[in-house]
Design a protein around this motif. Structure first.
Motif, PDB file in Angstrom:
ATOM      1  N   PHE A 140      46.426  34.637  16.227  1.00 47.41           N
ATOM      2  CA  PHE A 140      47.499  35.172  17.065  1.00 47.41           C
ATOM      3  C   PHE A 140      48.787  34.419  16.743  1.00 47.41           C
ATOM      4  CE2 PHE A 140      50.019  35.101  21.057  1.00 47.41           C
ATOM      5  CZ  PHE A 140      50.273  36.467  21.160  1.00 47.41           C
ATOM      6  N   ASN A 141      49.828  35.164  16.367  1.00 48.92           N
ATOM      7  CA  ASN A 141      51.123  34.555  16.076  1.00 48.92           C
ATOM      8  C   ASN A 141      52.008  34.669  17.314  1.00 48.92           C
ATOM      9  OD1 ASN A 141      53.740  33.877  15.122  1.00 48.92           O
ATOM     10  ND2 ASN A 141      53.121  34.437  13.038  1.00 48.92           N
ATOM     11  N   ILE A 175      41.636  35.009  24.573  1.00 44.42           N
ATOM     12  CA  ILE A 175      40.765  33.883  24.904  1.00 44.42           C
ATOM     13  C   ILE A 175      39.353  34.380  25.189  1.00 44.42           C
ATOM     14  CG2 ILE A 175      40.330  32.080  26.618  1.00 44.42           C
ATOM     15  CD1 ILE A 175      43.349  31.675  26.836  1.00 44.42           C
ATOM     16  N   GLU A 176      39.240  35.489  25.892  1.00 43.51           N
ATOM     17  CA  GLU A 176      37.916  36.063  26.172  1.00 43.51           C
ATOM     18  C   GLU A 176      37.278  36.596  24.897  1.00 43.51           C
ATOM     19  OE1 GLU A 176      37.354  38.373  29.972  1.00 43.51           O
ATOM     20  OE2 GLU A 176      39.547  38.157  29.995  1.00 43.51           O
ATOM     21  N   LYS A 177      38.086  37.246  24.056  1.00 41.04           N
ATOM     22  CA  LYS A 177      37.545  37.815  22.826  1.00 41.04           C
ATOM     23  C   LYS A 177      37.088  36.724  21.850  1.00 41.04           C
ATOM     24  CE  LYS A 177      40.319  42.046  23.019  1.00 41.04           C
ATOM     25  NZ  LYS A 177      41.391  42.856  22.389  1.00 41.04           N
ATOM     26  N   SER A 178      37.650  35.517  22.007  1.00 43.09           N
ATOM     27  CA  SER A 178      37.295  34.403  21.121  1.00 43.09           C
ATOM     28  C   SER A 178      36.111  33.602  21.617  1.00 43.09           C
ATOM     29  CB  SER A 178      38.498  33.462  20.963  1.00 43.09           C
ATOM     30  OG  SER A 178      39.637  34.144  20.503  1.00 43.09           O
ATOM     31  N   GLN A 179      35.496  34.055  22.684  1.00 42.28           N
ATOM     32  CA  GLN A 179      34.414  33.305  23.316  1.00 42.28           C
ATOM     33  C   GLN A 179      33.364  32.869  22.291  1.00 42.28           C
ATOM     34  OE1 GLN A 179      34.619  32.402  26.330  1.00 42.28           O
ATOM     35  NE2 GLN A 179      32.586  31.749  26.976  1.00 42.28           N
ATOM     36  N   GLY A 180      33.069  31.557  22.288  1.00 38.46           N
ATOM     37  CA  GLY A 180      32.056  31.026  21.371  1.00 38.46           C
ATOM     38  C   GLY A 180      32.572  30.766  19.975  1.00 38.46           C
ATOM     39  N   GLY A 181      33.852  31.049  19.734  1.00 42.03           N
ATOM     40  CA  GLY A 181      34.407  30.888  18.400  1.00 42.03           C
ATOM     41  C   GLY A 181      35.685  30.076  18.385  1.00 42.03           C
ATOM     42  N   ILE A 182      36.626  30.478  17.501  1.00 41.68           N
ATOM     43  CA  ILE A 182      37.882  29.741  17.329  1.00 41.68           C
ATOM     44  C   ILE A 182      39.060  30.690  17.500  1.00 41.68           C
ATOM     45  CG2 ILE A 182      39.315  28.457  15.675  1.00 41.68           C
ATOM     46  CD1 ILE A 182      36.763  27.325  14.477  1.00 41.68           C
ATOM     47  N   LEU A 183      40.060  30.252  18.265  1.00 45.64           N
ATOM     48  CA  LEU A 183      41.305  31.006  18.435  1.00 45.64           C
ATOM     49  C   LEU A 183      42.415  30.201  17.745  1.00 45.64           C
ATOM     50  CD1 LEU A 183      43.098  33.249  19.575  1.00 45.64           C
ATOM     51  CD2 LEU A 183      43.196  31.978  21.738  1.00 45.64           C
ATOM     52  N   PHE A 184      43.043  30.840  16.751  1.00 40.05           N
ATOM     53  CA  PHE A 184      44.115  30.170  16.012  1.00 40.05           C
ATOM     54  C   PHE A 184      45.460  30.679  16.520  1.00 40.05           C
ATOM     55  CE2 PHE A 184      46.871  30.269  12.078  1.00 40.05           C
ATOM     56  CZ  PHE A 184      47.232  28.925  12.150  1.00 40.05           C
ATOM     57  N   LEU A 185      46.274  29.771  17.062  1.00 37.33           N
ATOM     58  CA  LEU A 185      47.596  30.104  17.588  1.00 37.33           C
ATOM     59  C   LEU A 185      48.668  29.618  16.617  1.00 37.33           C
ATOM     60  CD1 LEU A 185      47.042  29.016  21.310  1.00 37.33           C
ATOM     61  CD2 LEU A 185      46.863  31.325  20.342  1.00 37.33           C
ATOM     62  N   ASP A 186      49.192  30.539  15.835  1.00 41.15           N
ATOM     63  CA  ASP A 186      50.244  30.178  14.876  1.00 41.15           C
ATOM     64  C   ASP A 186      51.601  30.186  15.578  1.00 41.15           C
ATOM     65  OD1 ASP A 186      51.298  29.415  12.486  1.00 41.15           O
ATOM     66  OD2 ASP A 186      51.075  31.366  11.492  1.00 41.15           O
ATOM     67  N   GLU A 187      52.524  29.346  15.087  1.00 42.36           N
ATOM     68  CA  GLU A 187      53.860  29.200  15.689  1.00 42.36           C
ATOM     69  C   GLU A 187      53.737  28.941  17.191  1.00 42.36           C
ATOM     70  OE1 GLU A 187      56.489  29.074  13.872  1.00 42.36           O
ATOM     71  OE2 GLU A 187      55.703  29.831  11.980  1.00 42.36           O
ATOM     72  N   VAL A 188      52.857  27.979  17.538  1.00 38.64           N
ATOM     73  CA  VAL A 188      52.552  27.724  18.945  1.00 38.64           C
ATOM     74  C   VAL A 188      53.775  27.237  19.736  1.00 38.64           C
ATOM     75  CG1 VAL A 188      51.823  25.317  18.618  1.00 38.64           C
ATOM     76  CG2 VAL A 188      50.792  26.694  20.462  1.00 38.64           C
ATOM     77  N   HIS A 189      54.785  26.710  19.034  1.00 38.73           N
ATOM     78  CA  HIS A 189      55.990  26.243  19.735  1.00 38.73           C
ATOM     79  C   HIS A 189      56.775  27.399  20.359  1.00 38.73           C
ATOM     80  CE1 HIS A 189      57.331  27.245  15.639  1.00 38.73           C
ATOM     81  NE2 HIS A 189      58.500  27.546  16.189  1.00 38.73           N
ATOM     82  N   ARG A 190      56.441  28.649  19.966  1.00 42.06           N
ATOM     83  CA  ARG A 190      57.102  29.807  20.575  1.00 42.06           C
ATOM     84  C   ARG A 190      56.424  30.223  21.885  1.00 42.06           C
ATOM     85  NH1 ARG A 190      60.212  32.029  16.348  1.00 42.06           N
ATOM     86  NH2 ARG A 190      61.230  33.302  17.928  1.00 42.06           N
ATOM     87  N   SER A 226      45.909  25.156  16.706  1.00 45.73           N
ATOM     88  CA  SER A 226      47.295  25.598  16.793  1.00 45.73           C
ATOM     89  C   SER A 226      48.055  25.130  15.558  1.00 45.73           C
ATOM     90  CB  SER A 226      47.970  25.031  18.048  1.00 45.73           C
ATOM     91  OG  SER A 226      47.226  25.357  19.214  1.00 45.73           O
ATOM     92  N   ALA A 227      49.171  25.777  15.266  1.00 46.56           N
ATOM     93  CA  ALA A 227      49.990  25.387  14.116  1.00 46.56           C
ATOM     94  C   ALA A 227      51.465  25.559  14.461  1.00 46.56           C
ATOM     95  CB  ALA A 227      49.640  26.232  12.895  1.00 46.56           C
TER      96      ALA A 227
END
Length: 895
Positions: A140-141, A175-190, A226-227
């Protein structure tokens, strides 16, 4: 299960303590010994199996290797990205940290590969069993929704029906769809402050609510990666960053080093080659530009620029502008080409990666290996022998004389070959160019030979032998004959080395399952003889002397050449204008007296009396001297490079002469006009070829002074192309009659067409056109008033020869007639003082055709000097126009 896996499992099941041989295992499994032996040796290279040094060879399982952990995705990644070893260690720790890993923040500039690194962490988590195989990885960007904070939060946390206008149903968040896995948040400062606060609650307690929910709490088992490209201290809440214990910094492209940058370039071009299902040829200047340009957006931009260049080259290929997918520096964007002009070129690193002898680098679509495409490809020893033997036998030289004649060529080949591969290749990339299994065999050979001969071989022998055996294997697979004309001499003079080489043949045959003749032992023995201790004495290289007017002209060119090549080889003689030529000549004499070389010298001079020094030195010292006038730095580099590698003086002179943009007329060595030839080929006996010849003589009108018909009887079809090339050096072959197709641009006719007389009119037309061209000297004699027609014809011939070499395209004879007539009349007209004819929109035309403009302009220079005429750009444009209208294809010159 693959055959190699079956062999490995059965070896583990039935292997005795001392091991078993390939024959035993082949019989047990009902497989051929060759296949079993090949697979066992591959397993040895992988380290899964060990083998004895005894005869017969016994194989055992390498249990130390079996017990090692399998290579993970990060291990493979580090092969090409050594500078990220610290980042990888942190990433592994974050994934493996109990009980469910650590949330991670990845820092780095735009384009460094943060998203890819996050995905590698996900794949590593799968491999390590920290998450289930069907666990999700969602990207997710945050920047995509930065202008609408409410929508951004709804994407992450989900929505309860009626939470806001338009929320007409309950909806899951990421967050629900990522259950049991990894959620990558790109450009998290936004992510807005509110969202960061909601997110650290999830990280802290593993609970969250959808937007609009006030009572129901939902649980979350998600690892957050996050990135950001920004400074986290100034762009993220402290309360948020405190919840992220692992911070990983990805270095920029500048920080990753030139070796690593080249590996990335190689990877991206190989990917495009696979995507196009075609080889991609990339000029060395293009690679140098990509290697050095300011790539502001890091790896992402580098990959995009390479994809765009490949797309453009592929479009040119589809539109028939190019015959292959080829990228030249002129095809790159301007900002990429600026990399060619960087002051810090890191030449030593560059030469170790690519070498200085290559013009194109070919990325192969069928493998992960790259192939060097040499401007003048280095022949293997087998090809040299084949070509030389055919050439000498065609001249009627006996086999005894042939052996003696070829002795010098074979000795020089090995000395040059060992030296050259050492200069171009280093240990780290030898296995990228040669099958690792072959390299393994070479290592075994050298280890065995060092013990037997009590020698320590240099890396030159290691490299040389690796490439030689690669060529050997290819030749055997193609059923080509291996002949060593010097086998008796080598056997007598180097008995120990030859006997060891014979034993090495058995090692090669056993490992590679091929059968080799004794002749090959002679070649291998030469590698043992020409080790690093005496190779310098074996090669009697020619010297390079640069003599030029001015206080430091020669010195400047020599320093540049020697520095670029990393050697102190060429010697400079400056000729200040206030010093007499005789004083300079005496200095040259004194130098040659102290450093006389039997191989001779090449003199690179600028003008005037200095160009005569070569004749004086050659006569006084009785050594060969070649002189190139109007010297440039390019000539000095080429002469120095090839002299230092042991090339023959004539070859050095020829190659330097070919790159000359112009020469003084009196230095030009004229080549005699070749006579025409029609070749008839038959594999059923010479009588058949002669019969076809007689049939042609009876039905064609030809002048036997200009054209002859040559019958060839061939035993082996594969040798025909080398025979045609050899014959083409003496004759202008205008047509071939044969019952099979030959890979050549020369017009071909079948036996059936000739016997049925259907091809006679076409062959006659070719003869007539060629005869008309050869007779143009006499034709021009009657039409030109101010110059001699036959001499002009010779000069125009030379101009056309230069053009054909530059554009790498042979011009059809019909077109040669028109070009010759135009240029001859232009010379005659300008010589009479007539004004030139203006060419409309000249500047625009030149700008759009710069490559062809410089080719024509430089090729006309010697005509301009000889006839004392001024050939304006308007005239150049008319000549360019003629060439264009003939639909000639040409490649733009490399900068």
């Amino acid at each position: 299960m693959k055959r190699i896996d079956i062999i490995y499992e059965n070896l583990k099941a039935i292997c005795y303590q001392d091991g078993i041989n390939a024959n035993y295992l082949a019989e047990a499994l009902g497989l051929t010994r060759a296949n079993v032996s090949s697979d066992l040796n591959k397993l040895c290279v992988e380290g899964k199996v060990k083998k004895s040094n005894s005869r017969p060879v016994l194989f055992t399982v390498n249990y130390e290797k079996v017990q090692c952990k399998n290579e993970c995705v990060f291990d493979r990644y580090l092969r090409e990205n050594n500078s990220l070893s610290v980042a990888v260690e942190y990433a592994k720790a974050a994934i493996l940290y109990p009980p469910k890993g650590m949330h991670t923040l990845i820092l780095g500039e735009t384009g460094v590969g943060k998203s890819m690194f996050a995905e590698l962490m996900y794949r590593y988590a799968l491999e390590a069993g920290k998450i289930k195989k069907d666990s999700p990885f969602i990207i997710f960007n945050c920047a995509d929704y930065s202008n609408n904070p409410q929508l951004l939060l709804s994407q992450l946390f989900g929505v309860k029906k009626g939470a806001y206008t338009g929320a007409d149903s309950d909806r899951q968040g990421l967050i629900e769809k990522s259950q049991g896995g990894i959620l990558f948040l790109d450009e998290v400062h936004r992510l807005p402050s509110e969202g960061q606060e909601m997110l650290f609650t999830v990280m802290d307690k593993g609970i969250f609510r959808r937007l609009g929910e006030s009572e129901k709490e939902r649980t979350s088992e998600v690892m957050f990666i996050s990135a950001t490209t920004e400074n986290p201290d100034s762009n993220l809440l402290t309360t948020f960053t405190r919840r992220i214990p692992m911070i990983i910094k990805i270095p920029s492209l500048k920080e990753r080093g030139f070796q690593e940058r080249f590996k990335l370039i190689r990877t991206f071009f190989t990917e495009e080659s696979h995507r196009l299902s075609r080889d991609v040829s990339v000029s060395i200047n293009s690679l140098r530009a990509l290697f050095s340009y300011n790539c502001k957006n890091n790896v992402g931009q580098l990959k995009t620029d390479i994809q765009l260049s490949c797309a453009k080259a592929y479009a040119d290929f589809l539109s028939n502008k190019k015959q292959v997918v080829k990228i030249n520096s002129s095809d790159l964007p301007v900002y990429v080409r600026e990399g060619l002009y960087k002051e810090k070129e890191h030449r030593q690193i560059w030469n170790s990666i690519i070498g200085i002898d290559n013009k194109y680098y070919v990325f192969n679509n069928e493998s992960n290996e790259e192939i060097f495409d040499f401007e003048k490809k280095q022949q293997s020893i087998y090809e040299i022998i084949d070509e030389k033997a055919n050439e000498l036998r065609a001249k009627g030289i006996s086999d005894i004389c042939l052996e003696k004649t070829m002795e010098e060529d074979i000795g020089r080949y090995f000395a040059q070959y060992i030296s050259r591969v050492n200069n171009n290749i280093n240990v780290s990339n030898i296995k990228n160019l040669v099958d690792p299994f072959i390299v393994h065999v070479v290592e075994e050979i050298l280890k065995y030979s060092e013990l037997k001969l009590n020698k320590n071989f240099s890396q030159k022998v290691y490299f040389g032998l690796s490439f030689h055996i690669k060529t050997l294997v290819d030749r055997v697979k193609n059923n080509k004959i291996i002949i060593n004309p010097q086998i008796k001499k080598i056997k007598n003079e180097y008995k120990n080395e030859f006997n060891v080489a014979l034993e090495c043949l058995e090692i090669i045959e056993s490992n590679l399952d091929i059968k080799l003749p004794v002749d090959e032992a002679g070649f291998i023995a030469m590698f043992f003889v020409l080790d690093h201790k005496n190779i310098e004495n074996t090669v009697n290289n020619s010297g390079v002397l640069v003599i030029a007017h001015g206080n430091s002209t020669a010195t400047s060119m020599v320093q540049t050449a020697n520095t670029l090549l990393g050697i102190e080889y060429a010697v400079a003689f400056d000729a200040p204008l206030d010093v007499s030529a005789n004083e300079i000549l005496n200095k040259v004499r004194e130098y040659v007296r102290k450093d006389t070389r039997k191989a001779g010298y090449i003199f690179l001079t600028d003008m005037g009396s200095l160009t005569t020094f070569g004749q004086v030195i050659e006569k006084e010292f009785k050594i060969p001297v070649k002189v190139i006038s109007l010297v440039s730095t390019l000539h000095v580099i080429e002469a120095t490079r090839k002299s230092s590698l042991g090339y023959k003086l004539d070859d050095i002179y020829s190659d330097c002469y070919d790159i000359m943009p112009f020469v003084e007329n009196e230095i030009i060595e004229k080549t005699k006009c070749k006579t025409m030839a029609i070749v008839t080929i038959c594999m059923t006996g010479e009588g058949s070829a002669i019969a076809i010849k007689n049939l042609l003589l009876d039905n064609l009108k030809i002048d036997d002074k200009l054209c002859e018909i040559i019958p060839l009887n061939l035993i082996h079809k594969e040798k025909i192309e080398s025979r045609i090339i050899t014959l083409g050096k003496e004759k202008e072959i205008i047509a071939i009659v044969s019952h099979f197709n030959i890979n050549t641009e020369i017009p071909q006719f079948s036996l059936e067409q000739v016997i049925g007389l259907n091809a006679i009119s076409d062959i006659q037309k070719i003869v007539d056109i060629q005869s008309t061209y050869y007779g143009m000297g006499k034709t021009l004699k009657n039409h030109l008033k101010n110059v001699e027609g036959e001499k002009v014809f010779e000069d125009v011939e030379q101009f056309i020869s230069k053009i054909q070499k530059s554009i790498k395209e042979k011009i059809a004879v019909e077109d040669l007639i028109g070009i010759t007539l135009h240029i001859s009349c232009m010379i005659d007209r300008l010589k009479s003082g007539e004004k030139f004819i203006q060419y409309g929109d000249k500047n625009k035309y030149i700008h759009n055709n710069k490559g062809l403009y410089y080719i024509v302009k430089n090729s006309l220079f010697f005509i301009q000097e000889k006839y004392k005429i001024n050939i304006m750009d308007d005239e150049v444009c008319y000549i360019m126009n003629i060439i264009e209208k003939r639909k000639m294809q040409f490649e733009k010159l490399e900068e």
